[in-house]
Write a protein that holds these residues in place. Structure first.
Motif, PDB file in Angstrom:
ATOM      1  N   ALA A   1      34.236 -15.010  53.383  1.00 56.20           N
ATOM      2  CA  ALA A   1      33.130 -15.073  52.417  1.00 56.20           C
ATOM      3  C   ALA A   1      32.794 -13.694  51.869  1.00 56.20           C
ATOM      4  CB  ALA A   1      31.901 -15.700  53.075  1.00 56.20           C
TER       5      ALA A   1
ATOM      6  N   THR B   1      26.708 -18.812  54.928  1.00 56.24           N
ATOM      7  CA  THR B   1      27.903 -18.941  55.772  1.00 56.24           C
ATOM      8  C   THR B   1      27.575 -18.664  57.233  1.00 56.24           C
ATOM      9  OG1 THR B   1      29.305 -18.237  53.925  1.00 56.24           O
ATOM     10  CG2 THR B   1      30.248 -18.101  56.137  1.00 56.24           C
TER      11      THR B   1
ATOM     12  N   GLU C   1      35.345 -17.287  58.845  1.00 56.75           N
ATOM     13  CA  GLU C   1      34.565 -17.795  57.702  1.00 56.75           C
ATOM     14  C   GLU C   1      33.708 -16.693  57.094  1.00 56.75           C
ATOM     15  OE1 GLU C   1      34.929 -21.390  60.530  1.00 56.75           O
ATOM     16  OE2 GLU C   1      34.467 -19.259  60.704  1.00 56.75           O
TER      17      GLU C   1
END
Length: 346
Positions: free
Chosen positions: A302, A178, A298
């Motif tokens: 995650a 990520t 993000e």
């Protein structure tokens, strides 16, 4: 200012309403769109964010980046706020609300998960959208690039230890896919494309500085509507993806959003006041104030999913952070632009 920019707040409000309505009317469509994902990064959102960032990168002039060493205060301020202040104030504000003010309204286990989610947001400073906020405040594109790049380097080493300390766990695993994919998509790729585009524009202007400047300005004006369209489509999709949650769990959304709002405006106020006191020029002060207030959602999403699960309160909290960020950041952009005259204009 064009129509898109002048009425941006209205367009964003329309996008929020449209995304929420469409997400509830056509949930299978948005489920399908959300499935285009790799390492917690939605590829459709990535394309839209790329569309927003690419024109900013065209304005980056590597020859001017070396001059940033002469103005280190903005960079130092960004590092201090992002890594020595923001994570800990987020933990404190979250604790005050979830363990104190809202304690009677949520279960202790749920409160712990909400607290974990907001802490993860606080430990993950933004990588992508900062370029948009910088552009909307007419910030220094070169300086913003350096600020973001330094943040990314520090994040590699500091994210896991700080998150582990504040969460009270020892098994924090950085989702490298990520982190690296986001940096590659949102910084490296648009930067390379922007530099190549800039070179072509300058070469076509036959090295005439005046003609080059005009060509770069014309390119920026042509791309602005597309950048704003990318922002609006991003907002629409984000709210469409979470439309069911917004309508079925409004109280939870409100409780999570409250400490996030307090934290965001609080960090902005702290950075803003310091920037005034140390007499930063506006082109550096505005991005510095905005970098500390936005989040790398993000990465936070995650980690929340890996630690607590997809349906956990922590994951929900990080998602609420995404939904809150754009409207709040636009209000801060408005405030920064209205107070521009308070700063040095060098």
């Amino acid at each position: 200012m064009g129509v898109f920019e002048r009425y941006l707040s209205i367009w964003v409000a329309v996008a929020i309403i449209a995304g929420t309505l469409l997400g509830n009317i056509f949930p299978p469509v948005f489920e399908w769109l959300s499935s285009f994902e790799f390492a917690q990064v939605n590829l459709i959102i990535a394309v839209l964010v790329w569309l927003m960032i690419y024109p900013v990168m065209v304005q980056v002039n590597f020859e001017s980046i070396t001059q940033i060493a002469r103005e280190p205060k903005g960079l130092v301020l960004t590092v201090i706020i992002n890594w020595l202040v923001k994570p800990f104030t987020m933990a404190l504000v979250g604790w005050l609300f979830f363990k104190g003010i809202f304690a009677d309204f949520i279960q202790p286990e749920t409160a712990n998960e909400y607290l974990a989610g907001v802490i993860l947001l606080g430990v993950a400073p933004c990588t992508a959208m900062v370029f948009i906020w910088s552009q909307l405040t007419k910030g220094d594109a070169n300086y913003t690039l350096v600020q973001v790049s330094v943040n990314d380097v520090i994040m590699i080493f500091a994210f896991a230890p700080i998150a582990a300390l504040l969460l009270g766990v020892t098994d924090i695993v950085v989702p490298w896919q990520t982190l690296l994919l986001s940096v590659g998509l949102y910084v490296v790729a648009p930067l390379i494309a922007g530099l190549l585009t800039r070179r072509v524009i300058i070469n076509n202007a036959r090295k005439d500085p005046t003609a080059s400047d005009r060509s770069l300005q014309n390119f920026d004006q042509r791309m602005k509507p597309w950048s704003i369209l990318g922002l609006l489509m991003t907002v629409l999709l984000l709210f469409g993806f979470q439309a069911e949650v917004l309508l079925t769990r409004p109280l939870d959304i409100a409780m999570i959003a409250t400490p996030l709002l307090v934290q965001t405006y609080g960090i902005f106020a702290i950075t803003f006041i310091i920037a005034l006191l140390i007499k930063l020029p506006y082109r550096i002060a505005a991005p510095a104030c905005l970098i500390g207030t936005s989040n790398f959602f993000e990465l936070a999403v995650a980690v929340a999913i890996s630690l607590f699960g997809l349906k956990s309160g922590a994951a929900l909290a990080t998602v609420v952070g995404v939904l809150v960020e754009v409207p709040v950041m636009l209000s801060l952009v408005w405030f920064a632009n209205r107070t521009q005259h308070w700063f040095k204009t060098k």
